[in-house]
Write an enzyme that holds these catalytic residues in place. Structure first.
Site, PDB file in Angstrom:
ATOM      1  N   ARG A  87      57.852  45.365  44.449  1.00 30.14           N
ATOM      2  CA  ARG A  87      56.805  45.926  43.595  1.00 30.14           C
ATOM      3  C   ARG A  87      55.445  45.895  44.276  1.00 30.14           C
ATOM      4  O   ARG A  87      54.563  46.677  43.976  1.00 30.14           O
ATOM      5  CB  ARG A  87      56.681  45.125  42.284  1.00 30.14           C
ATOM      6  CG  ARG A  87      57.720  45.423  41.220  1.00 30.14           C
ATOM      7  CD  ARG A  87      57.332  44.762  39.907  1.00 30.14           C
ATOM      8  NE  ARG A  87      55.907  44.902  39.656  1.00 30.14           N
ATOM      9  CZ  ARG A  87      55.105  43.871  39.345  1.00 30.14           C
ATOM     10  NH1 ARG A  87      55.591  42.643  39.255  1.00 30.14           N
ATOM     11  NH2 ARG A  87      53.815  44.076  39.147  1.00 30.14           N
ATOM     12  N   ARG A 107      49.476  34.831  29.900  1.00 30.78           N
ATOM     13  CA  ARG A 107      48.764  36.076  30.240  1.00 30.78           C
ATOM     14  C   ARG A 107      48.290  36.849  29.000  1.00 30.78           C
ATOM     15  O   ARG A 107      48.648  38.032  28.822  1.00 30.78           O
ATOM     16  CB  ARG A 107      49.606  36.961  31.141  1.00 30.78           C
ATOM     17  CG  ARG A 107      50.133  36.248  32.372  1.00 30.78           C
ATOM     18  CD  ARG A 107      50.740  37.176  33.376  1.00 30.78           C
ATOM     19  NE  ARG A 107      49.715  37.868  34.145  1.00 30.78           N
ATOM     20  CZ  ARG A 107      50.003  38.756  35.120  1.00 30.78           C
ATOM     21  NH1 ARG A 107      51.255  39.050  35.378  1.00 30.78           N
ATOM     22  NH2 ARG A 107      49.049  39.326  35.795  1.00 30.78           N
ATOM     23  N   ASP A 146      47.113  34.750  44.149  1.00 30.80           N
ATOM     24  CA  ASP A 146      48.253  35.538  44.632  1.00 30.80           C
ATOM     25  C   ASP A 146      48.719  35.131  46.022  1.00 30.80           C
ATOM     26  O   ASP A 146      49.806  35.514  46.446  1.00 30.80           O
ATOM     27  CB  ASP A 146      47.903  37.029  44.612  1.00 30.80           C
ATOM     28  CG  ASP A 146      47.623  37.529  43.206  1.00 30.80           C
ATOM     29  OD1 ASP A 146      47.036  38.611  43.064  1.00 30.80           O
ATOM     30  OD2 ASP A 146      47.970  36.819  42.245  1.00 30.80           O
ATOM     31  N   CYS A 182      54.527  40.007  35.846  1.00 30.91           N
ATOM     32  CA  CYS A 182      55.182  38.770  36.297  1.00 30.91           C
ATOM     33  C   CYS A 182      55.038  37.659  35.261  1.00 30.91           C
ATOM     34  O   CYS A 182      53.984  37.491  34.660  1.00 30.91           O
ATOM     35  CB  CYS A 182      54.559  38.288  37.603  1.00 30.91           C
ATOM     36  SG  CYS A 182      54.903  39.356  39.010  1.00 30.91           S
ATOM     37  N   LYS A 233      47.840  47.274  46.024  1.00 27.22           N
ATOM     38  CA  LYS A 233      48.547  47.438  44.749  1.00 27.22           C
ATOM     39  C   LYS A 233      47.598  47.255  43.569  1.00 27.22           C
ATOM     40  O   LYS A 233      47.518  48.076  42.665  1.00 27.22           O
ATOM     41  CB  LYS A 233      49.693  46.449  44.610  1.00 27.22           C
ATOM     42  CG  LYS A 233      50.295  46.421  43.189  1.00 27.22           C
ATOM     43  CD  LYS A 233      51.357  45.375  43.021  1.00 27.22           C
ATOM     44  CE  LYS A 233      50.889  44.007  42.695  1.00 27.22           C
ATOM     45  NZ  LYS A 233      50.509  43.752  41.300  1.00 27.22           N
ATOM     46  N   ASN A 234      46.836  46.148  43.583  1.00 27.25           N
ATOM     47  CA  ASN A 234      46.027  45.820  42.402  1.00 27.25           C
ATOM     48  C   ASN A 234      44.803  46.702  42.244  1.00 27.25           C
ATOM     49  O   ASN A 234      44.089  46.605  41.256  1.00 27.25           O
ATOM     50  CB  ASN A 234      45.664  44.334  42.425  1.00 27.25           C
ATOM     51  CG  ASN A 234      46.900  43.499  42.126  1.00 27.25           C
ATOM     52  OD1 ASN A 234      47.910  44.028  41.647  1.00 27.25           O
ATOM     53  ND2 ASN A 234      46.832  42.221  42.419  1.00 27.25           N
TER      54      ASN A 234
HETATM   55  C1  EPZ Z   1      45.096  40.517  38.107  1.00 24.70           C
HETATM   56  O1  EPZ Z   1      45.795  40.130  36.923  1.00 24.70           O
HETATM   57  C2  EPZ Z   1      46.182  40.798  39.136  1.00 24.70           C
HETATM   58  N1  EPZ Z   1      47.063  41.826  38.627  1.00 24.70           N
HETATM   59  C3  EPZ Z   1      47.003  39.527  39.385  1.00 24.70           C
HETATM   60  O2  EPZ Z   1      47.904  39.791  40.462  1.00 24.70           O
HETATM   61  C4  EPZ Z   1      46.083  38.412  39.825  1.00 24.70           C
HETATM   62  O3  EPZ Z   1      46.822  37.223  39.902  1.00 24.70           O
HETATM   63  C5  EPZ Z   1      44.952  38.218  38.791  1.00 24.70           C
HETATM   64  O4  EPZ Z   1      44.250  39.456  38.570  1.00 24.70           O
HETATM   65  C6  EPZ Z   1      43.938  37.181  39.234  1.00 24.70           C
HETATM   66  O5  EPZ Z   1      43.397  37.502  40.441  1.00 24.70           O
HETATM   67  C7  EPZ Z   1      46.662  43.117  38.705  1.00 24.70           C
HETATM   68  O6  EPZ Z   1      45.584  43.441  39.171  1.00 24.70           O
HETATM   69  C8  EPZ Z   1      47.604  44.152  38.168  1.00 24.70           C
HETATM   70  P1  EPZ Z   1      43.002  38.121  34.960  1.00 24.70           P
HETATM   71  P2  EPZ Z   1      45.045  40.063  35.506  1.00 24.70           P
HETATM   72  O7  EPZ Z   1      42.735  38.915  33.740  1.00 24.70           O
HETATM   73  O8  EPZ Z   1      44.013  41.101  35.468  1.00 24.70           O
HETATM   74  C9  EPZ Z   1      43.115  34.748  31.560  1.00 24.70           C
HETATM   75  C10 EPZ Z   1      49.949  39.937  41.616  1.00 24.70           C
HETATM   76  O9  EPZ Z   1      50.704  39.045  42.061  1.00 24.70           O
HETATM   77  N2  EPZ Z   1      42.863  35.853  30.605  1.00 24.70           N
HETATM   78  O10 EPZ Z   1      41.954  38.039  35.998  1.00 24.70           O
HETATM   79  O11 EPZ Z   1      46.046  40.048  34.466  1.00 24.70           O
HETATM   80  C11 EPZ Z   1      44.516  34.866  32.180  1.00 24.70           C
HETATM   81  O12 EPZ Z   1      45.495  34.319  31.377  1.00 24.70           O
HETATM   82  C12 EPZ Z   1      49.312  39.771  40.220  1.00 24.70           C
HETATM   83  O13 EPZ Z   1      49.641  40.943  42.241  1.00 24.70           O
HETATM   84  C13 EPZ Z   1      42.738  35.560  29.265  1.00 24.70           C
HETATM   85  O14 EPZ Z   1      42.829  34.406  28.840  1.00 24.70           O
HETATM   86  O15 EPZ Z   1      44.362  38.606  35.634  1.00 24.70           O
HETATM   87  C14 EPZ Z   1      44.361  34.144  33.480  1.00 24.70           C
HETATM   88  O16 EPZ Z   1      44.529  32.779  33.289  1.00 24.70           O
HETATM   89  C15 EPZ Z   1      49.826  38.587  39.477  1.00 24.70           C
HETATM   90  N3  EPZ Z   1      42.531  36.589  28.409  1.00 24.70           N
HETATM   91  C16 EPZ Z   1      42.908  34.446  33.841  1.00 24.70           C
HETATM   92  O17 EPZ Z   1      42.246  34.861  32.656  1.00 24.70           O
HETATM   93  C17 EPZ Z   1      42.422  37.898  28.833  1.00 24.70           C
HETATM   94  O18 EPZ Z   1      42.237  38.801  28.016  1.00 24.70           O
HETATM   95  C18 EPZ Z   1      42.731  35.522  34.909  1.00 24.70           C
HETATM   96  O19 EPZ Z   1      43.444  36.643  34.512  1.00 24.70           O
HETATM   97  C19 EPZ Z   1      42.551  38.165  30.210  1.00 24.70           C
HETATM   98  C20 EPZ Z   1      42.766  37.127  31.085  1.00 24.70           C
END
Ligand code: EPZ
Length: 419
Positions: free
Chosen positions: A396, A121, A304, A116, A22-23
């Protein structure tokens, strides 16, 4: 509203084949916008996020066919029109259209991304990077407007190795002027999969999968092709189910390196499994040692898998410690597990899990995608009947999950109350 009815404690044997990730696919589809040519994506899972992204592509004028896990996307008639809230709010990955539309047209209009509710986020890293690339961003209360007369390369260091920001900047940079460097980049396998597609279209992306990625901007891109990697989170979820209910359950089409952190934790805890090529054979463990789990970025233990694993931790012989470090609100499944008979004390992002506790079937709710997976595992090991509502979340991210599990001996019904 959809719900699941589960009759618990069924032994599982036979084979479950893992679908495409998915991701990964939710980034691959928007990335194809960068070319006016044709892209072919294989091993595409038929999940609701993919169906929504197809609608978004068609809204942009793309011609899309989806048959037998093959997605063919022809962008010859694509136009840069606004991405409306109707779709953007349904999934987080809609933010990948920021990178692709900006990269292709130097202009984009997109409603706020959904996803989610597991924490605040923010997308500040994405916006900061686009601004550094020469983009003017206007936040019009619910939607963003991006304008970059000339998108230029950037040398950026992420405070946190964000998956989404790494992919979004990579996508935007392939057609930008000059060479972009992303430092402290995320290393998740989905990022490498996206780079494979971009390079197949003629991009020059180097170092994907490491903490430093370099992208040399090119003038234009051609047709693309990619095989979507197997879903490591789906694979990990089935391995967890196999450790609790398996009878030589085979989980095939797995890249075992991608779930090494889980496999090592289970081995340390006394769970036995066999790895042959891309197949894991696993049976119920009669005794599981307690574990200390701290979720982190790849290749560490994935956030995840935290929720589905916490259900397994309720069956360990002793006290397990669990800490979620990526999101601040990802323990909303705990009260439902305790309601089923678990003994979990949760504090903010930490939990102490006392086991083993027999679980009893109850009416519970899926509060988000992976919380849904935690409830599914709980319902499958519980005595009696479990009813899980809000199951749209689970669907999803897990292709044909009810069919796959019933085929190996589970007893799960998917009820659609609209029908
Ligand atoms: C991806 O989300 C995945 N989603 C998430 O999977 C997964 O949990 C996450 O990566 C971490 O592995 C998709 O790929 C669609 P991040 P993403 O940017 O890209 C902070 C599932 O269950 N951050 O790596 O949104 C953020 O708040 C989903 O399949 C900022 O502060 O995650 C978090 O604490 C849920 N500012 C951390 O970084 C930003 O601009 C990691 O987030 C971006 C992120």
């Amino acid at each position: 509203m959809k719900k699941l009815i589960i009759e618990g404690q069924r032994k599982l044997s036979g084979e479950v084949k893992i679908s495409g990730a998915k991701n990964s696919v939710v980034a691959l589809i928007p990335a194809t916008i960068l070319t006016s040519g044709k892209c072919v994506l294989e091993h595409v899972p038929d999940i609701s996020d993919v169906r929504i992204l197809i609608k978004m592509m068609e809204q942009l004028g793309s011609h899309v066919t989806f048959e037998n896990e093959v997605l063919t996307i022809d962008n010859k008639d694509v136009k840069n029109v606004p991405i409306t809230e109707e779709y953007a709010s349904k999934l987080r990955a809609s933010y990948y259209f920021m990178g692709s539309l900006l990269g292709k047209y130097g202009k984009a209009e997109i409603a706020y991304p959904g996803g989610c509710i597991i924490g605040s986020r923010p997308i500040d890293f994405h916006l900061k990077s686009f601004r550094k690339m020469g983009t003017e961003i206007t936040d019009n209360d619910g939607r963003y407007e991006f304008v970059a007369p000339t998108l230029k390369a950037v040398d950026i260091f992420f405070d946190v190795p964000s998956v989404g920001a790494t992919i979004n900047v990579m996508i935007a940079a392939v057609l930008a002027k000059g060479t972009t460097i992303i430092r402290n980049a995320a290393r998740e396998p989905e990022i490498t999969n996206v780079a494979t597609l971009l390079n197949s279209m003629g991009a020059k992306v180097h170092g994907a999968g490491t903490d430093q990625i370099t992208i040399e901007g090119v003038k234009e891109l051609g047709d693309g092709y990619v095989e979507v990697i197997p879903d490591r989170i789906e694979a990990g979820t089935y391995v967890i189910i196999g450790a609790l209910l398996g009878d030589n359950l085979k989980i095939s089409n797995v890249v075992t390196d991608h779930i090494a952190s889980l496999l090592y934790k289970l081995k340390e805890a006394g769970v036995k499994y066999k790895v042959e090529d891309n197949t894991i054979t696993i049976s119920k463990a009669n005794h599981i040692e307690p574990m200390t789990i701290k979720t982190t970025v790849y290749p560490g233990f994935p956030t995840d898998l935290g929720q589905p694993l916490s259900t397994l931790l309720t069956q360990c012989d002793g006290e397990s410690l669990f800490e979620e470090t990526i999101y601040e609100n990802r323990l909303r499944h705990v009260p439902y597990l305790n309601n089923m008979g678990a003994n979990i004390k949760a504090f903010d992002t930490k939990a102490i899990i006392e086991g083993p506790t027999p679980l009893k079937g109850k009416k519970v709710k899926a509060t988000d995608l992976r919380a849904g997976a935690s409830m599914l595992v709980a319902g499958m090991i519980a005595s009696g009947t479990t009813e899980i509502t809000n199951i749209e979340h689970l669907l999803r991210g897990y292709e044909r999950i009810v069919d796959k599990l019933n085929k190996v001996g589970a007893n799960i019904q998917l009820i659609d109350e609209e029908e």
